[in-house]
Design a protein around this motif. Structure first.
Motif, PDB file in Angstrom:
ATOM      1  N   GLY A 180       0.794  -1.224   0.000  1.00 42.17           N
ATOM      2  CA  GLY A 180       0.000   0.000   0.000  1.00 42.17           C
ATOM      3  C   GLY A 180       0.823   1.269   0.000  1.00 42.17           C
ATOM      4  N   ASP A 181       0.226   2.337   0.555  1.00 41.48           N
ATOM      5  CA  ASP A 181       0.922   3.606   0.694  1.00 41.48           C
ATOM      6  C   ASP A 181       1.202   3.851   2.174  1.00 41.48           C
ATOM      7  OD1 ASP A 181      -1.529   4.346   1.802  1.00 41.48           O
ATOM      8  OD2 ASP A 181      -2.189   5.408   0.009  1.00 41.48           O
ATOM      9  N   LEU A 182       1.706   5.027   2.505  1.00 44.86           N
ATOM     10  CA  LEU A 182       2.114   5.316   3.882  1.00 44.86           C
ATOM     11  C   LEU A 182       0.958   5.167   4.860  1.00 44.86           C
ATOM     12  CD1 LEU A 182       4.371   6.233   5.768  1.00 44.86           C
ATOM     13  CD2 LEU A 182       3.734   8.597   5.270  1.00 44.86           C
ATOM     14  N   GLN A 183      -0.206   5.670   4.495  1.00 45.98           N
ATOM     15  CA  GLN A 183      -1.360   5.588   5.385  1.00 45.98           C
ATOM     16  C   GLN A 183      -1.767   4.134   5.619  1.00 45.98           C
ATOM     17  OE1 GLN A 183      -4.848   7.622   4.012  1.00 45.98           O
ATOM     18  NE2 GLN A 183      -5.864   7.536   5.997  1.00 45.98           N
ATOM     19  N   VAL A 184      -1.796   3.360   4.552  1.00 44.54           N
ATOM     20  CA  VAL A 184      -2.146   1.938   4.671  1.00 44.54           C
ATOM     21  C   VAL A 184      -1.132   1.219   5.545  1.00 44.54           C
ATOM     22  CG1 VAL A 184      -2.326  -0.232   3.386  1.00 44.54           C
ATOM     23  CG2 VAL A 184      -3.425   1.831   2.508  1.00 44.54           C
ATOM     24  N   ARG A 185       0.145   1.502   5.346  1.00 50.47           N
ATOM     25  CA  ARG A 185       1.178   0.817   6.134  1.00 50.47           C
ATOM     26  C   ARG A 185       1.095   1.171   7.619  1.00 50.47           C
ATOM     27  NH1 ARG A 185       4.089   1.766   1.350  1.00 50.47           N
ATOM     28  NH2 ARG A 185       5.058   3.683   2.128  1.00 50.47           N
ATOM     29  N   ASN A 186       0.643   2.369   7.932  1.00 54.39           N
ATOM     30  CA  ASN A 186       0.561   2.784   9.326  1.00 54.39           C
ATOM     31  C   ASN A 186      -0.619   2.164  10.067  1.00 54.39           C
ATOM     32  OD1 ASN A 186       2.853   4.387   9.620  1.00 54.39           O
ATOM     33  ND2 ASN A 186       1.856   6.192   8.781  1.00 54.39           N
TER      34      ASN A 186
END
Length: 285
Positions: free
Chosen positions: A102-108
């Protein structure tokens, strides 16, 4: 779009979560990171009567090594997995997979348990999970059960997950120390999902022959799969460019390639062979 109306409850323990699911009478859904569930709610692909939030249950982010296996709590986020020292030390390809999900938000906020349980054929984790004989610890009204990831997904978003149950841990086989590992991914430019994702783990013995080889593939078929024909072709042989070419050509054997507006079945088969070849060259240098 706007989701249909639902009841929200927050569980403080595994037992309470199971009880809440039972009270929902088959209309309950588990909420962890939410990145798989929320889009389905918005499009009303799923319309649960109750969302059971499990993010406050203690102990579901633990990482430990036990009996030759790496055990990861189901609520461990992709970002946390990518940075965890125990994971990096034992299965660096799992950390690499997490770092590219995913992207940064998904990874967080996205979690490993939710990612696998969702049964999405374009999820990243199934490739490494299949390659390392991963198992899901499922706790429900009938007790605790260990379910292999191999065979867990039956089709797109269809799994063997029992009703009124939740995954609490994901367990991976730790490969031998002498192997090399990688996860290579051709990322869809719009979604960040893998158009193809290949987990490759391989090693050679003192004589130079391949004595350990695992290949997991995701993103190209209705279910992720382990490329056993590739493994069987390589096992016991000394790696060479010609051998790797022959093995990579077997990467789609027995698998049915998917099709959409972005890629035809023929193109998916082609890039699968390409990425398996690249992954093999990386781990069999």
């Amino acid at each position: 779009m706007i989701p249909s109306q639902f009841k929200y409850v927050s569980a403080q323990s595994i037992e309470e979560a199971i009880s809440m699911l039972q009270e929902a009478n088959g209309e309950g859904k588990i909420l962890a990171g939410g990145h798989s569930l929320v889009p389905l709610l918005k499009f009303r692909i799923t319309t649960p009567g109750t969302l059971v939030d499990i993010t406050r249950i203690p102990g579901l982010k633990e990482v430990r090594v036990e009996d030759g296996r790496l055990i990861v709590g189901a609520l461990k986020t992709h970002f946390e997995i990518s940075r965890n020292e125990t994971i990096i030390e034992n299965i660096p390809s799992l950390a690499k997979t997490a770092s590219e999900t995913g992207d940064l938000q998904v990874r967080n906020y996205g979690t490993i348990g939710g990612n696998i349980v969702h049964g999405d054929p374009v999820a990243d984790y199934p490739a490494i999970a299949l390659a390392l004989d991963a198992e899901l610890k499922v706790e429900g009204e009938d007790g605790t059960e260990m379910m292999p990831v191999d065979g867990f997904a039956l089709g797109p978003l269809i799994t063997m997950m029992p009703e009124n149950a939740l995954v609490t841990e994901v367990s991976f086989e730790i490969p031998p120390e002498h192997v090399a590992q990688t996860y290579l991914k051709y990322t869809h430019p719009a979604t960040g999902y893998p158009l193809v994702g290949v987990a490759a783990i391989a090693g050679t013995d003192s004589g130079g022959a391949i004595d350990y080889i695992r290949i997991g593939i995701t993103g190209v078929s209705d279910v992720s799969y382990r490329a056993r024909p590739v493994e069987e072709h390589l096992m016991g042989k000394k790696p060479s460019k010609a051998l790797i070419e022959e093995a990579a050509a077997l990467a789609t054997e027995g698998a049915e390639m998917g099709s959409d507006l972005f890629a035809s079945p023929e193109y998916r088969a082609h890039i699968t062979n390409v990425y398996v070849r690249r992954a093999l060259h990386e781990v069999l240098k």
